[in-house]
Write a protein that holds these residues in place. Sequence first.
Motif, PDB file in Angstrom:
ATOM      1  N   LYS A  94       0.852  -1.182   0.000  1.00  0.00           N
ATOM      2  CA  LYS A  94       0.000   0.000   0.000  1.00  0.00           C
ATOM      3  C   LYS A  94       0.888   1.232   0.000  1.00  0.00           C
ATOM      4  N   ARG A  95       0.410   2.246  -0.678  1.00  0.00           N
ATOM      5  CA  ARG A  95       1.095   3.528  -0.652  1.00  0.00           C
ATOM      6  C   ARG A  95       0.548   4.346   0.506  1.00  0.00           C
ATOM      7  N   THR A  96       1.422   5.007   1.218  1.00  0.00           N
ATOM      8  CA  THR A  96       0.993   5.868   2.303  1.00  0.00           C
ATOM      9  C   THR A  96       1.450   7.287   2.006  1.00  0.00           C
ATOM     10  N   LYS A  97       0.907   8.211   2.731  1.00  0.00           N
ATOM     11  CA  LYS A  97       1.387   9.579   2.624  1.00  0.00           C
ATOM     12  C   LYS A  97       1.302  10.240   3.985  1.00  0.00           C
ATOM     13  N   THR A  98       2.091  11.272   4.145  1.00  0.00           N
ATOM     14  CA  THR A  98       2.092  12.021   5.396  1.00  0.00           C
ATOM     15  C   THR A  98       0.973  13.046   5.332  1.00  0.00           C
ATOM     16  N   GLY A  99      -0.014  12.887   6.193  1.00  0.00           N
ATOM     17  CA  GLY A  99      -1.190  13.739   6.131  1.00  0.00           C
ATOM     18  C   GLY A  99      -1.131  14.959   7.013  1.00  0.00           C
ATOM     19  N   CYS A 100      -0.192  14.985   7.964  1.00  0.00           N
ATOM     20  CA  CYS A 100      -0.130  16.128   8.882  1.00  0.00           C
ATOM     21  C   CYS A 100       1.278  16.248   9.457  1.00  0.00           C
ATOM     22  N   VAL A 101       1.712  17.475   9.666  1.00  0.00           N
ATOM     23  CA  VAL A 101       3.025  17.752  10.245  1.00  0.00           C
ATOM     24  C   VAL A 101       2.832  18.561  11.524  1.00  0.00           C
ATOM     25  N   ALA A 102       3.344  18.035  12.633  1.00  0.00           N
ATOM     26  CA  ALA A 102       3.294  18.734  13.920  1.00  0.00           C
ATOM     27  C   ALA A 102       4.692  19.253  14.243  1.00  0.00           C
ATOM     28  N   ILE A 103       4.817  20.557  14.405  1.00  0.00           N
ATOM     29  CA  ILE A 103       6.114  21.186  14.675  1.00  0.00           C
ATOM     30  C   ILE A 103       6.115  21.691  16.109  1.00  0.00           C
ATOM     31  N   VAL A 104       7.059  21.201  16.898  1.00  0.00           N
ATOM     32  CA  VAL A 104       7.202  21.625  18.295  1.00  0.00           C
ATOM     33  C   VAL A 104       8.601  22.220  18.467  1.00  0.00           C
ATOM     34  N   LEU A 105       8.657  23.526  18.739  1.00  0.00           N
ATOM     35  CA  LEU A 105       9.928  24.217  18.925  1.00  0.00           C
ATOM     36  C   LEU A 105      10.070  24.608  20.389  1.00  0.00           C
ATOM     37  N   LEU A 357      13.424  -2.909   2.643  1.00  0.00           N
ATOM     38  CA  LEU A 357      13.592  -1.685   3.418  1.00  0.00           C
ATOM     39  C   LEU A 357      13.704  -0.472   2.493  1.00  0.00           C
ATOM     40  N   PHE A 358      14.373  -0.644   1.353  1.00  0.00           N
ATOM     41  CA  PHE A 358      14.447   0.441   0.370  1.00  0.00           C
ATOM     42  C   PHE A 358      13.047   0.807  -0.110  1.00  0.00           C
ATOM     43  N   GLN A 359      12.219  -0.192  -0.394  1.00  0.00           N
ATOM     44  CA  GLN A 359      10.856   0.085  -0.839  1.00  0.00           C
ATOM     45  C   GLN A 359      10.086   0.852   0.227  1.00  0.00           C
ATOM     46  N   ARG A 360      10.246   0.465   1.476  1.00  0.00           N
ATOM     47  CA  ARG A 360       9.487   1.091   2.550  1.00  0.00           C
ATOM     48  C   ARG A 360       9.888   2.545   2.769  1.00  0.00           C
ATOM     49  N   LEU A 361      11.198   2.816   2.758  1.00  0.00           N
ATOM     50  CA  LEU A 361      11.683   4.143   3.120  1.00  0.00           C
ATOM     51  C   LEU A 361      11.796   5.088   1.935  1.00  0.00           C
ATOM     52  N   PHE A 362      12.025   4.561   0.734  1.00  0.00           N
ATOM     53  CA  PHE A 362      12.313   5.427  -0.416  1.00  0.00           C
ATOM     54  C   PHE A 362      11.260   5.370  -1.515  1.00  0.00           C
ATOM     55  N   ARG A 363      10.209   4.562  -1.363  1.00  0.00           N
ATOM     56  CA  ARG A 363       9.212   4.463  -2.420  1.00  0.00           C
ATOM     57  C   ARG A 363       7.767   4.522  -1.917  1.00  0.00           C
ATOM     58  N   GLN A 364       7.547   4.352  -0.635  1.00  0.00           N
ATOM     59  CA  GLN A 364       6.173   4.216  -0.146  1.00  0.00           C
ATOM     60  C   GLN A 364       5.511   5.558   0.151  1.00  0.00           C
ATOM     61  N   ASP A 365       6.282   6.530   0.634  1.00  0.00           N
ATOM     62  CA  ASP A 365       5.751   7.827   1.061  1.00  0.00           C
ATOM     63  C   ASP A 365       6.688   8.911   0.538  1.00  0.00           C
ATOM     64  N   LEU A 366       6.157   9.881  -0.211  1.00  0.00           N
ATOM     65  CA  LEU A 366       7.003  10.894  -0.848  1.00  0.00           C
ATOM     66  C   LEU A 366       7.789  11.717   0.171  1.00  0.00           C
ATOM     67  N   LEU A 367       7.139  12.134   1.252  1.00  0.00           N
ATOM     68  CA  LEU A 367       7.836  12.952   2.243  1.00  0.00           C
ATOM     69  C   LEU A 367       8.880  12.134   2.991  1.00  0.00           C
ATOM     70  N   VAL A 368       8.543  10.907   3.354  1.00  0.00           N
ATOM     71  CA  VAL A 368       9.509  10.041   4.034  1.00  0.00           C
ATOM     72  C   VAL A 368      10.716   9.797   3.133  1.00  0.00           C
ATOM     73  N   ALA A 369      10.474   9.563   1.844  1.00  0.00           N
ATOM     74  CA  ALA A 369      11.576   9.342   0.903  1.00  0.00           C
ATOM     75  C   ALA A 369      12.480  10.566   0.828  1.00  0.00           C
ATOM     76  N   SER A 370      11.898  11.756   0.755  1.00  0.00           N
ATOM     77  CA  SER A 370      12.705  12.976   0.709  1.00  0.00           C
ATOM     78  C   SER A 370      13.534  13.143   1.971  1.00  0.00           C
ATOM     79  N   LEU A 371      12.935  12.876   3.116  1.00  0.00           N
ATOM     80  CA  LEU A 371      13.664  13.010   4.378  1.00  0.00           C
ATOM     81  C   LEU A 371      14.814  12.011   4.466  1.00  0.00           C
TER      82      LEU A 371
END
Length: 529
Positions: A94-105, A357-371
């Motif tokens: 399944k493809r996932t995506k990051t739906g929300c970003v919580a920033i705590v400074l 592991l490459f598929q999970r981290l670099f292909r499943q979620d665009l934001l996770v792959a960029s990070l």
Amino acid sequence: MVFGFEGWCCREGLVSKLVVALGDVMTSRFSQSAASLDHRGLSSGNEDGGCGTSGPPYSPQNVVLRELRREASEACAPCGPSESGFVSKWRLKKRTKTGCVAIVLCLNISVDPPDVIKTSPCARMECWIDPLSMQPRKAIELIGEALKKQYESWHLKSEQAFMRKLDPTIDEVKKLCIVCRRHAKSERVLFHYNGHGVLKPTTNGEIWVFNKSYTQYIPLQISELDSWLRTPSIYVLDCSAAGLIVNAFVKLNDWCAAHTSESTRDCIILAACEAHQTLPQSAEFPADVFTSCLTTPIKMFLRWFRTRSLLSECLDYSLIDKIPGRPDDRKTPLGELYWILTAVTDTIAWNVLPHDLFQRLFRQDLLVASLFRNFLLAERIMRSANCSPISHPALPLTHQHHMWDAWDMAAEICLSQLPSLVEDSRAEYTPSPFFTEQLTAFEAWLDHGSEHKKPPEQLPVVLQVLHGQNHRFRALVLLARFLDMGPWAVDLALSVGVFPYVLKMLCTPTPELQHILVFVWTKILSLDK
């Protein structure tokens, strides 16, 4: 057929196109004698290796995508997937995506935590803003807004997807996490924590926030944070001794696996340093060097690389900040650097990680792959300051991979042109030879490689070349030659992620690409029946 492509082809009117193109390819193949094949297995009326849209008229009927060494073994080659089960599970569950970003400074600007002794001069910049150049409240608001914009540039555009708390209390963090999870639903939540203005995490993995009057540091249990955010989630931890938090998460995951029905938890962590380390304080770096590597990788790298470059005497930081172009325009210097960095980091990851592991981290979620691409860059930069970023799941060391030499050369070529490009807006930018050189290396492997030798490390680069126009034709021809070597080659190409790009390009109106694309497509279908 598990692709489910027949209905799609009918809707797009591709059935007749595929049949006609396949017929042309097969007619061409059988009409040419074996003598017309050169030693590379590619005979064409267009010998200049053009770029698909330029050069002399191209004759598709003269293209033969068939290796001589494959002809000899065709009779004994297995039809479809191997019964031994060698075919990798390349298709994402399944493809996932990051739906929300919580920033705590947690910065508490102008007040240093008691367990930190700062050098003079020391790193001060946060999100490329000097917090001591203005009022503390205004500074932290600008820093929070800048970090939000940096994340927005990585595929997230919705205003509702970003929420932040500045110097918060525990109750404020709890409310933020619950709202983010409610907004994201079953999608991933990213939790970014900057703890530069509070104590280091405790040995129990507690992070620190504030009380309402900012007179005390209040510990926050990782188990509480996890219960609010739940999974899937990804944590970016930019603070000293961040490894203590990673250790606490690992223990929590182990406990959940042993005492609950959750056998696997989709929780990813990127941490700035190991448990015994502090963040770099050198004025050469910004205070949030880890965050800068993850969210503004080109700017961070060029500022770090400038002092190590042969061109350091004729370059200053102001020039680096003026590099022309946009990240999404590959014809500009900035866009080309982002493109090359993606190719380099994908190549490193694909060659050192297990394919699942490459598929999970670099292909499943665009934001996770960029990070994670930028995390590889962060490891290289921060290790030069005796600081070791870590992750969960853990990655092998990559900071000395030889592909970084190719990246350095590309950056050097760009920097050498920067003064003239900044001074004269009419000056033309000369593209990097990176992709040409990598395709040449891939072609050399095709001439001498086999199933029993090390796979070609340039496969992820070939995939990136398909994004652009300049070398697309050559990349497709080389990819077709590779796939023609056998099912194992198709399996490797699929593990890199070639399938969606080929599927998308099947609609291309360029005649000289259609025949090669159909050949590539049939090779994929013959494997995955």
